[in-house]
Design a protein around this motif. Structure first.
Motif, mmCIF file in Angstrom:
data_model
loop_
_atom_site.group_PDB
_atom_site.id
_atom_site.type_symbol
_atom_site.label_atom_id
_atom_site.label_comp_id
_atom_site.label_asym_id
_atom_site.label_seq_id
_atom_site.Cartn_x
_atom_site.Cartn_y
_atom_site.Cartn_z
ATOM 1 N N UNK A 176 0.792 -1.190 0.078
ATOM 2 C CA UNK A 176 0.143 -0.002 -0.013
ATOM 3 C C UNK A 176 0.831 1.454 -0.076
ATOM 4 N N UNK A 177 0.517 2.282 -0.668
ATOM 5 C CA UNK A 177 1.265 3.348 -0.904
ATOM 6 C C UNK A 177 0.030 4.604 -0.805
ATOM 7 N N UNK A 178 0.556 5.408 0.133
ATOM 8 C CA UNK A 178 -0.458 6.468 0.515
ATOM 9 C C UNK A 178 0.344 7.853 0.833
ATOM 10 N N UNK A 179 -0.437 9.012 0.712
ATOM 11 C CA UNK A 179 0.186 10.323 1.199
ATOM 12 C C UNK A 179 -0.014 10.692 2.511
ATOM 13 N N UNK A 180 -0.843 9.730 3.149
ATOM 14 C CA UNK A 180 -1.019 9.786 4.864
ATOM 15 C C UNK A 180 0.257 9.286 5.670
ATOM 16 N N UNK A 181 0.736 10.037 6.604
ATOM 17 C CA UNK A 181 1.908 9.499 7.328
ATOM 18 C C UNK A 181 1.547 8.146 7.900
ATOM 19 N N UNK A 182 0.179 8.252 8.693
ATOM 20 C CA UNK A 182 -0.357 6.914 9.257
ATOM 21 C C UNK A 182 -0.252 5.815 8.514
ATOM 22 N N UNK A 183 -0.669 5.922 7.185
ATOM 23 C CA UNK A 183 -0.891 4.575 6.283
ATOM 24 C C UNK A 183 0.488 4.436 5.882
ATOM 25 N N UNK A 184 1.200 5.577 5.311
ATOM 26 C CA UNK A 184 2.530 5.154 4.680
ATOM 27 C C UNK A 184 2.750 4.037 3.736
ATOM 28 N N UNK A 185 3.956 3.668 3.567
ATOM 29 C CA UNK A 185 4.008 2.660 2.566
ATOM 30 C C UNK A 185 4.191 1.169 3.215
ATOM 31 N N UNK A 186 3.364 0.256 3.063
ATOM 32 C CA UNK A 186 3.404 -0.954 3.615
ATOM 33 C C UNK A 186 3.450 -2.044 2.730
ATOM 34 N N UNK A 187 4.081 -3.131 3.181
ATOM 35 C CA UNK A 187 4.438 -4.452 2.397
ATOM 36 C C UNK A 187 4.252 -5.373 3.359
ATOM 37 N N UNK A 188 3.032 -6.111 3.531
ATOM 38 C CA UNK A 188 2.904 -7.227 4.712
ATOM 39 C C UNK A 188 2.166 -8.377 3.940
ATOM 40 N N UNK A 189 1.920 -9.523 4.796
ATOM 41 C CA UNK A 189 1.030 -10.511 4.293
ATOM 42 C C UNK A 189 -0.257 -10.567 4.941
ATOM 43 N N UNK A 190 -1.168 -10.860 4.298
ATOM 44 C CA UNK A 190 -2.394 -10.896 4.632
ATOM 45 C C UNK A 190 -3.020 -12.512 4.544
ATOM 46 N N UNK A 191 -3.602 -12.907 5.534
ATOM 47 C CA UNK A 191 -4.104 -14.487 5.574
ATOM 48 C C UNK A 191 -5.204 -14.630 4.400
ATOM 49 N N UNK A 192 -5.099 -15.717 3.702
ATOM 50 C CA UNK A 192 -6.044 -15.829 2.401
ATOM 51 C C UNK A 192 -7.303 -16.032 2.999
ATOM 52 N N UNK A 193 -8.243 -15.453 3.024
ATOM 53 C CA UNK A 193 -9.547 -15.451 3.416
ATOM 54 C C UNK A 193 -10.563 -14.938 2.238
ATOM 55 N N UNK A 194 -11.882 -15.137 2.138
ATOM 56 C CA UNK A 194 -12.547 -14.584 1.229
ATOM 57 C C UNK A 194 -12.597 -13.073 1.179
ATOM 58 N N UNK A 195 -12.171 -12.707 -0.238
ATOM 59 C CA UNK A 195 -12.054 -11.145 -0.635
ATOM 60 C C UNK A 195 -13.377 -10.634 -0.644
ATOM 61 N N UNK A 196 -13.729 -9.496 -0.326
ATOM 62 C CA UNK A 196 -15.345 -9.018 -0.423
ATOM 63 C C UNK A 196 -15.019 -8.515 -2.177
#
Length: 311
Positions: free
Chosen positions: A159-179
Motif C-alpha cells: 500500500x502507498x499513501x500520502x498519509x503518514x499513518x498509512x505510509x508505505x506498507x508491505x505485509x502478508x494478509x491471510x488468505x480469506x474470502x475477499x469482498x
C-alpha cells in the motif's frame, strides 16, 4: 522508427482486448458450465454497466457515477499480469474474469476518482482464489494505491499513501474470502456464493475511505429472492454481507448472465460525529462493447447510451 511506432500502436490496441473464443485451446473452462457462458463471455466484447451513484463521504451523500466493466482475459499465473501473447498455450496462461469498478463523485469543490480491479480465475475449482486485486483513489489532497497478490497460502499486500499513518506498507494478509471477489463470483454462478458466518477481507474501497487496517472480519452472508424492489420490477436476488458495523447488499438478476442491478452499503460516515449513511448505486444501462477500439471523438456518443457524463 516506423516499425517501433507501429508495434506500440498494436500493443496499445490489444492492451484491453479480451480472449478470442476461436483461440482458447488451453484456456480453463468454468467449473460449472452454464448455458451460453462461453458465447457471452468469449465473444470479443466487454460488458459495461453504468450506475447512478449516491456516495456516503464526510457525513453526507454525494451524487456521482459508477461503472462496472467485466471482461475475460488471458492472465499470467506466475507474473500476475495480463499476457501479451494471448495465444500462449503454456500452463501459465489462465483465463480470468477481470472486473474494473470505477466511482466518480464530487465532495464540495473537489472530485474523487476511484478504481478497483479484480482478477478472478474462471476455473475456480482449479484456482479457488483471486490472483490479484488493485485499488487506487485520486482526489485533490493526493492519491493512494493498494495491491494484493496471491502468494501460496497468503496475499502480499502493498500500500502507498500520502498519509503518514498509512505510509508505505508491505505485509502478508491471510488468505480469506475477499469482498472484492464476490462481484465476479456472482457473475460465474451465484449458487456458489458463501453463506453463513464467514471471514472476509472488506472491500478495498471501504478500507481506503474509512482508513481501516486490512484485516479479515467476521460477517454473516445471506441470499434472498425478491419479486420487486427499487432496483428492479422483475424478480431478482440479493446477496448480503452483515459485519458488526457495516452492511453490504448486492442486487442481481436471477438468470444468466446474472447482471448486477445495483448495491447498497451502510456504515458510519464522517469524522467527529459520524452519521450512519447508505451509499447506493442503481443501474442506468448495460451494453456489450469492444470499447478499447472506440476511442475517437465520435465514440463519445456511446457514453450517452450509458447515461454517463461526457467528461
Amino acid at each position: 522508427m516506423k516499425q517501433i511506432i507501429l508495434s506500440a500502436m498494436i500493443l496499445s490496441f490489444v492492451a484491453c482486448a479480451p480472449t478470442n473464443s476461436q483461440d482458447k485451446k488451453s484456456i480453463n473452462q468454468p467449473a460449472k458450465k452454464l448455458a451460453n457462458f462461453n458465447d457471452y463471455w468469449y465473444a470479443g466484447e466487454a460488458e459495461i454497466t453504468s450506475y447512478k451513484l449516491e456516495q456516503a463521504r464526510y457525513g453526507e451523500i454525494h451524487s456521482g457515477e459508477a461503472v462496472l466493466v467485466f471482461v475475460t482475459e488471458p492472465f499470467s499465473k506466475s507474473k500476475q499480469v495480463k499476457l501479451d501473447n494471448w495465444r500462449d498455450e503454456s500452463e501459465d496462461n489462465v483465463s480470468v474474469m477481470k472486473l474494473n469498478m470505477t466511482k466518480k463523485f464530487l465532495t464540495g469543490i473537489y472530485p474523487y476518482s476511484m478504481m478497483m480491479s479484480t482478477f478472478t480465475p474462471i476455473s475456480y475449482d482449479q484456482y479457488p482464489d483471486p490472483f490479484k486485486v488493485t485499488t487506487s483513489s485520486q482526489e485533490w489532497c493526493g492519491h493512494t494505491f493498494m495491491q494484493l497478490n496471491l502468494r501460496d497460502k497468503d496475499y502480499r499486500l502493498r500500500g502507498f499513501s500520502y498519509f503518514e499513518s498509512e505510509g508505505d506498507v508491505d505485509v502478508s494478509v491471510p488468505n480469506v474470502i475477499l469482498e472484492d471477489e464476490l462481484w465476479t463470483r456472482i457473475r460465474f454462478n451465484p449458487e456458489n456464493l458463501p453463506i453463513g458466518e464467514i471471514k472476509v477481507l472488506p472491500s478495498t474501497f471501504y478500507l481506503r475511505l474509512r482508513h481501516q487496517e486490512a484485516k479479515a472480519l467476521k460477517a454473516n452472508a445471506s441470499k434472498l429472492e425478491v419479486h420487486t424492489s427499487e432496483f428492479s420490477s422483475n424478480p431478482h436476488s440479493i446477496y448480503t454481507l452483515e459485519y458488526e458495523s457495516r452492511k453490504l447488499s448486492i442486487y442481481y438478476e436471477r438468470d444468466f448472465p446474472f447482471t448486477i442491478l445495483g448495491w447498497e452499503e451502510t456504515y458510519l460516515s464522517g469524522f467527529g460525529n459520524p452519521e450512519l449513511l447508505t451509499t447506493k448505486a442503481k443501474r442506468i444501462n448495460t451494453i456489450k462493447s469492444a470499447y478499447w477500439g472506440k476511442n475517437s471523438n465520435k465514440d463519445r456518443e456511446i457514453r450517452k447510451n450509458l447515461g454517463l457524463s461526457i467528461h
